[in-house]
Design a protein around this motif. Sequence first.
Motif, PDB file in Angstrom:
ATOM      1  N   UNK B  56       0.909  -1.037  -0.135  1.00 39.47           N
ATOM      2  CA  UNK B  56       0.013   0.115  -0.046  1.00 39.47           C
ATOM      3  C   UNK B  56       0.779   1.053  -0.009  1.00 39.47           C
ATOM      4  N   UNK B  57       0.894   1.846  -0.975  1.00 36.82           N
ATOM      5  CA  UNK B  57       1.623   2.965  -1.384  1.00 36.82           C
ATOM      6  C   UNK B  57       1.290   4.225  -1.050  1.00 36.82           C
ATOM      7  N   UNK B  58       1.264   5.002   0.187  1.00 36.18           N
ATOM      8  CA  UNK B  58       0.848   6.262   0.469  1.00 36.18           C
ATOM      9  C   UNK B  58       1.583   7.428  -0.199  1.00 36.18           C
ATOM     10  N   UNK B  59       2.822   7.149  -0.750  1.00 37.18           N
ATOM     11  CA  UNK B  59       3.789   8.138  -1.456  1.00 37.18           C
ATOM     12  C   UNK B  59       3.449   8.082  -2.958  1.00 37.18           C
ATOM     13  N   UNK B  60       2.764   7.252  -3.307  1.00 41.03           N
ATOM     14  CA  UNK B  60       2.754   7.174  -4.845  1.00 41.03           C
ATOM     15  C   UNK B  60       3.673   7.007  -5.843  1.00 41.03           C
ATOM     16  N   UNK B 124       3.184  -1.024   4.262  1.00 39.61           N
ATOM     17  CA  UNK B 124       2.802   0.269   4.012  1.00 39.61           C
ATOM     18  C   UNK B 124       3.986   1.100   3.711  1.00 39.61           C
ATOM     19  N   UNK B 125       3.928   1.966   2.672  1.00 38.36           N
ATOM     20  CA  UNK B 125       5.041   2.861   2.375  1.00 38.36           C
ATOM     21  C   UNK B 125       4.396   4.218   2.654  1.00 38.36           C
ATOM     22  N   UNK B 141       8.352   2.788   6.324  1.00 36.71           N
ATOM     23  CA  UNK B 141       7.911   1.564   5.634  1.00 36.71           C
ATOM     24  C   UNK B 141       7.581   0.700   6.762  1.00 36.71           C
ATOM     25  N   UNK B 142       6.382   0.066   6.806  1.00 33.68           N
ATOM     26  CA  UNK B 142       5.920  -0.535   7.797  1.00 33.68           C
ATOM     27  C   UNK B 142       5.520  -2.123   7.234  1.00 33.68           C
ATOM     28  N   UNK B 157      12.558  -4.617   0.934  1.00 30.48           N
ATOM     29  CA  UNK B 157      11.893  -3.550   0.599  1.00 30.48           C
ATOM     30  C   UNK B 157      12.710  -2.291   1.055  1.00 30.48           C
ATOM     31  N   UNK B 158      13.159  -2.476   2.169  1.00 35.80           N
ATOM     32  CA  UNK B 158      13.887  -1.192   2.886  1.00 35.80           C
ATOM     33  C   UNK B 158      15.265  -1.026   1.958  1.00 35.80           C
TER      34      UNK B 158
END
Lengths: 302, 438
Positions: B56-60, B124-125, B141-142, B157-158
Amino acid sequence: MNIIELRNITKTFGSVVAVNDLSLVVPKGSIYGFIGPNGSGKTTTIRMIMKIFFADSGTIHIDGNNHTDQRLSNIGYLPEERGLYKKMKVKDVLMFHGELNGGTNLPEKINKWLAHFDLAEYANKKVETLSKGMKQKLQFIATILNDPEIIILDEPFGGLDPVNAELLKDAILDMQKRGATIIFSTHDMNMAEKMCDQIFMIYKGKKVLDGTLQSIQNKFGSDTIMLQTELGPEALEGIDGIERINNYGKQQEIKLSPDADTQKILTQVMKKTSVSKFEITKPSLNDIFIRIAAPERKEGRS
Amino acid sequence: MNKIWILFKREYKAAVKTKGFIITLIIVPIMMGGSFVVMMLTDDNQDIDDKHIVVMDYSGEVNELLTEASQERNETGIFNQETGEQVEPKYILEFVEPDLENPFEQQLELSDRIRSKELIAFVEVGKNVMAPGPDTEEDFIKYYSEHSFMDNMRYWFSDVIGNYSRQKRIEALNLDPELTKGLFDWVNIEGMGLVDVDKKTGEQQAAEKSNEFQSFIVPYIFVMLMFMMTMMSAAPLLTSVMEEKNEKIAEVLLGTITPFEFMMGKVFGGLGVSLTTAAVYIAGGVMIASNAGYASLISTNLLIWFFVYVIFFVIMVGSGMAALGSTCNDNKDAQSLQFPAMLPIILPLFVIVPIIQNPTGSLATTLSFIPPFTPTIMMVRMATPVSIPIWQPVLGLALVILFTVFTVWLGARIFRTAILIQGQKPSFNNLIKYAFKG
């Protein structure tokens, strides 16, 4: 010559006095019988001779030597409770005990004794496969394997059938002939009477009898009648002068009261039944034992 | 002494000439080393099942990046370069639009998908992940999973997002890419031992790379050996003496031998079993270490110290166990005494890790001078690559010898009284009475 001498031995466990001021001498080469009720102090006395327990006071001399913490290899000891490593083979058990007692020519002796006691075929079997009687014989062999000068047997005949008891008795007598001194404790008064040169009785930790069977019986006098009748103990009902009757079934042992008239008793019995045996005698060891250990009991009185 | 020897022979043969001993000799190290074996096996048999992960990319800004990176990884990065065999799992990413209205409901739905094993994790980013700054609320980044602490894929991911974000920030500075090439390369530090000179030959000995075998496995093996030696020989004396008391074997033997000879014969029998077992394991261990090129880690000195400490440790614990066994009347008594009696053997196991990490620290040093723990703790300290002053194992040994003499004396006093007493509970008061009043 005395091979064992106990002088004024006392042993207590907490508040219980197990052996009280006991003195005893065992002549060399004799068979010495220890008798006494359960819990009277026989095993404690034997354990003190064996140095398993140490007396609180008094001295014990064995073969002239004072008691020390060292174990003596010239004593064979058969405890009341048998204890053998059950996972070991029969011959290995004997080898182990023989070595502990500093024995020599052990394989030869082991084979001889196993054959003597009909255990040769079990030499390579584990102890746990033997019957109780066989284990007892095995433990006895372990005791005498090294021809000890002193053999102490605590209840050696317990649990043995007559054939095996006879084998054991013969072995003990052979040991005595060879010069060994044998002490054995027993509840079998018959065996003690027949086998022992001297008999010692302990009761509540104190010596109450010590001497030959004859000397002990002499102390009690001829106050006993051995009676055998057709009617059995019922023939004695209502007859005066009888203090106690020991009923053996076919035969009765009668302890007479001090004022008893034996002729009168015989006459009265003959009026009731036919008499096949009427013997005025000294008391048996069994009767003496009962008189001391249970004076209040009137066994068989009908 | 001769009678102790005869009893020793019986005890030794009774223990060693059994199938149980042979089986124990094989099985115990397998059990002890089981975790290592499992680790080695699992290293060779990696889990290569596809891992489905929701992002789920909150940054887009990371969807495309992660798609490309995962594709590249799945095509080229999960195979053994020599054999071509797949050794790592594919990451199958699913991108989900974050629910800004009701994020908890969305998280719950994804969590349930993980619980039903449909997914392995969701990530979640945060909104500001490309420009992390003082406001940490938005640059996260969760990684959510049932076992997130142990899932190594979270690092992927990190790394991917972190490297990309760094790249973007450099680009924003309008620097020449040639200048920035390799700007963030770094060299990992290597752990090395110390150089030395062979005292006999004068030969210079280069430092060797330190590794987990040297730092952890060797001390761990010595601890386990010490534990096994006492558990196999000294600890069983408690029940063995109790059985011999109850089966009246003790009384038979006490007509011929003294209680002290009886106790020591049994203790030395156990010691013989320990030394035989230790010799077998050490010989095997040295052979394996030599073949693996680690022979230098197990020095002769270390082995001598080990055997010396084992001897006194087994006598110390064995005489205590035999004495306690003599006070027991049944299995219930034995069970109640077994655990406290085994504390000197068990307690050091709880502190192995801190002692291996810091063998010269105050915890390690102090514990290694408390005699019941000395053999185990001192061996751990000596088996690590860190050198400890020679006076410490020497003093430790002196204390162990003194304590062993005391234990044997005390054990013998308890043993000689208790071995023929029936029906008395092995209470603390009774033990004191047997020891000091007889």
